[in-house]
Design a protein around this motif. Sequence first.
Motif, short mmCIF file in Angstrom:
data_model
loop_
_atom_site.label_atom_id
_atom_site.label_comp_id
_atom_site.label_asym_id
_atom_site.label_seq_id
_atom_site.Cartn_x
_atom_site.Cartn_y
_atom_site.Cartn_z
N UNK A 122 0.87 -1.20 0.01
CA UNK A 122 0.08 -0.06 0.00
C UNK A 122 0.78 1.25 -0.01
N UNK A 123 1.94 1.08 0.61
CA UNK A 123 2.63 2.66 1.02
C UNK A 123 3.19 2.87 -0.59
N UNK A 124 3.43 1.87 -1.35
CA UNK A 124 4.10 2.01 -2.61
C UNK A 124 3.09 2.69 -3.76
N UNK A 125 1.78 2.07 -3.50
CA UNK A 125 0.80 2.69 -4.23
C UNK A 125 0.50 4.17 -3.88
N UNK A 126 0.38 4.34 -2.65
CA UNK A 126 0.12 5.75 -2.27
C UNK A 126 1.21 6.66 -2.62
N UNK A 127 2.44 6.33 -2.56
CA UNK A 127 3.50 7.19 -2.89
C UNK A 127 3.53 7.44 -4.39
N UNK A 128 3.28 6.56 -5.13
CA UNK A 128 3.46 6.70 -6.73
C UNK A 128 2.21 7.41 -7.06
N UNK A 129 1.11 7.02 -6.43
CA UNK A 129 0.06 7.92 -7.02
C UNK A 129 0.06 9.31 -6.80
N UNK A 130 0.65 9.69 -5.52
CA UNK A 130 0.97 11.06 -5.36
C UNK A 130 1.76 11.70 -6.08
N UNK A 131 2.93 10.98 -6.37
CA UNK A 131 3.86 11.70 -7.30
C UNK A 131 3.51 11.87 -8.64
N UNK A 132 2.78 10.88 -9.06
CA UNK A 132 1.97 11.27 -10.58
C UNK A 132 0.73 12.03 -10.57
N UNK A 133 0.15 12.23 -9.36
CA UNK A 133 -1.05 12.97 -9.38
C UNK A 133 -2.30 12.20 -10.24
N UNK A 134 -2.17 10.94 -10.04
CA UNK A 134 -3.28 9.88 -10.57
C UNK A 134 -3.98 9.01 -9.30
#
Length: 655
Positions: free
Chosen positions: A201-213
């Motif tokens: 989950x932390x990876x998903x949260x981080x990536x989505x925040x980074x890409x704004x998706x």
Amino acid sequence: MMPYINDSTGKANTNEPTRNTSEWTVQDSAQLYGTSHWGAGYFDVSDNGDAVVTVDFNGSGKQVSVPIIDIVKGMQERGLEMPAVLRIENLLDHRIKQLNEAFARAIKECGYRNHYRGVFPIKVNQQCHVIEEIATFGGSFHHGLEAGSKAELIIALSQLKDHDSFIVCNGYKDAEFIELGLYAKQMGIRTFFVVETPAELPIIIKQSQALGIEPLIGVRIRLSVAVEGHWEQDSGDRSIFGLSTAALLDIVEQLKAANMLHCLQLLHCHIGSQIPNIRNIRSGVLEACRYYSGLVAEGAPMGFLDMGGGLAVDYEGSCSNSTHSMNYQLDEYCVDIVETIRENLDPLNIEHPVIITESGRATVAYSSMLLFNILDVRDHKPTNLPESLPENSHEQLQNLWYVKDNVQVKKLQESYNDCLYYRDEVRELFRRGQINLRERALAENIALAIFEEIALLLPQVERFPSELENLPTLLSDIYYGNFSLFQSLPDIWAIDQTFPIMPIHRLDEEPTREAILADITCDCDGKIDQFTTPDGVRSTLPLHPLRANEEYYLGVFLVGAYQETLGDLHNLFGDTNVVSVRVNLDGSYSFVREFHGDSIADVLSYVEYDPKSMQEQLRRNAEAAVREGKITVTMRQQILKAFRESLQGYTYFER
Ligand SMILES: *Cc1c(COP(=O)(O)O)cnc(C)c1O
């Protein structure tokens, strides 16, 4: 004299327990091989004795049947030799259509207020052509894809064109995997990340925040229902996949903290593959509904319930809850899922979710079959038995001969015991050098004649002596097939799976031999000696005697799921030829795809050999042999040519 019995027609038969062959009908073959039981309407026997594949052209109400042997001939004309996998595109389409229509019917019948979306799990058959066909034909039903790895997600991304289809991502996901999935969502395909462990989950949260998706998140839960069938041990609490209830709540907390609980929309569970018992499926759905409503109560929007795979295939055609069968029909499966969800969510006033399933096996099993020719047969028949024993034969040979002449229905066990005793005595004499090779061969032949006669008389005894039960199997022929079990039918070896197997021609003749099958890997595991029929498991398969100068072809059916992808290179037998055929409304058929299987150079390069340098090495050796006068220059050229041609050849037996 050969042993003989009088059959029911009163005719003397010299060696085979045949009935009058002219009585044999193609219906007898269909019954014997169980075609009407496992064939699901796709496979049958034609009036002139060929196995046919039948395509139902909906709308026109027309069915077209094509003899498989005709397609084999067409393959040979195109240079595609046996063994080969034959795919019938129409069957793949038909399965997707049936699945979607069955859910649509169930939804209508039950007054369910949402729809169904299937996704095909790519791991079950990743072959490009299969996925392309599913993506193209499935588009009209918004049938999507399930990806369990980055490579599979890349397949899904490039193949799906319909934007109402889903991509469901399971498996361990790294940042790269998640990045790709987020782009897919941004491009308009609903792509769910199913969280299998809290660490993801932390990876998903981080990536989505980074890409704004914003991601679409699902959770995979571990249900406690234990499922019957082959994977019984792996189901329930001991399942290696999915979140425990505590871990699930941890995910909810993490999402709340990140202000992303609104992304949690899907509940996923997969209780096992090839689930033979419908009651397990019902219990699974029931438990899933509890989790679903629990998550709604936690404040997650939800909206999607994914029941995974598990829809079985009736490989043996017995309609039972045995491992290779199923005790339910497709319609019942759909109604059970739809109804259970409605019944459980209605009292809680929870909106009906979109139902997703990930049927793999049931979608692709029917569309592929493995075809191969028989290379040789080893029978256990006495050969060259003389009319009488040579003069002065050893006493023990005379004893054996006496047993042979005195086999009677009333004394089968006794004859069997005596035969074994004297045969072993002869073997002992041979070890001590007291009889010669020819005498020993004669003794073995007499013993075989005795066993054969006992086997012929066995059906006439009332109580089967248990020691004699295995005799027919011991006497069965070995048919050597041009295929590798490890490459083409790995589940037979790995999990004792059974598949329907039958000749694809000569079905108007009675199969008078009983056989087991051996492949060409010369591995003692490379054999098939379990055959399922609607009446249970048998240890031999009835087959026809080979004819001189004529190929004999067998088909192994329902192999479209898992077999094409799990195979390995045991003994360096590579991928087989593959042909995809589409049957047309006018009864013709088109070869839509042809793939030539691995060449020897291909398989060698898989295990890190470099065919070029191997040729160079051989050239040097040959040149040295020329220098030493062992071969001529002309022969050197012949050797190099043969080597080169072999490298380009098929890994299987070529006629
Ligand atoms: C393997 C697998 C499937 C396919 O199961 P079938 O029994 O072939 O339908 C579906 N979903 C997941 C998560 C799987 O691992």
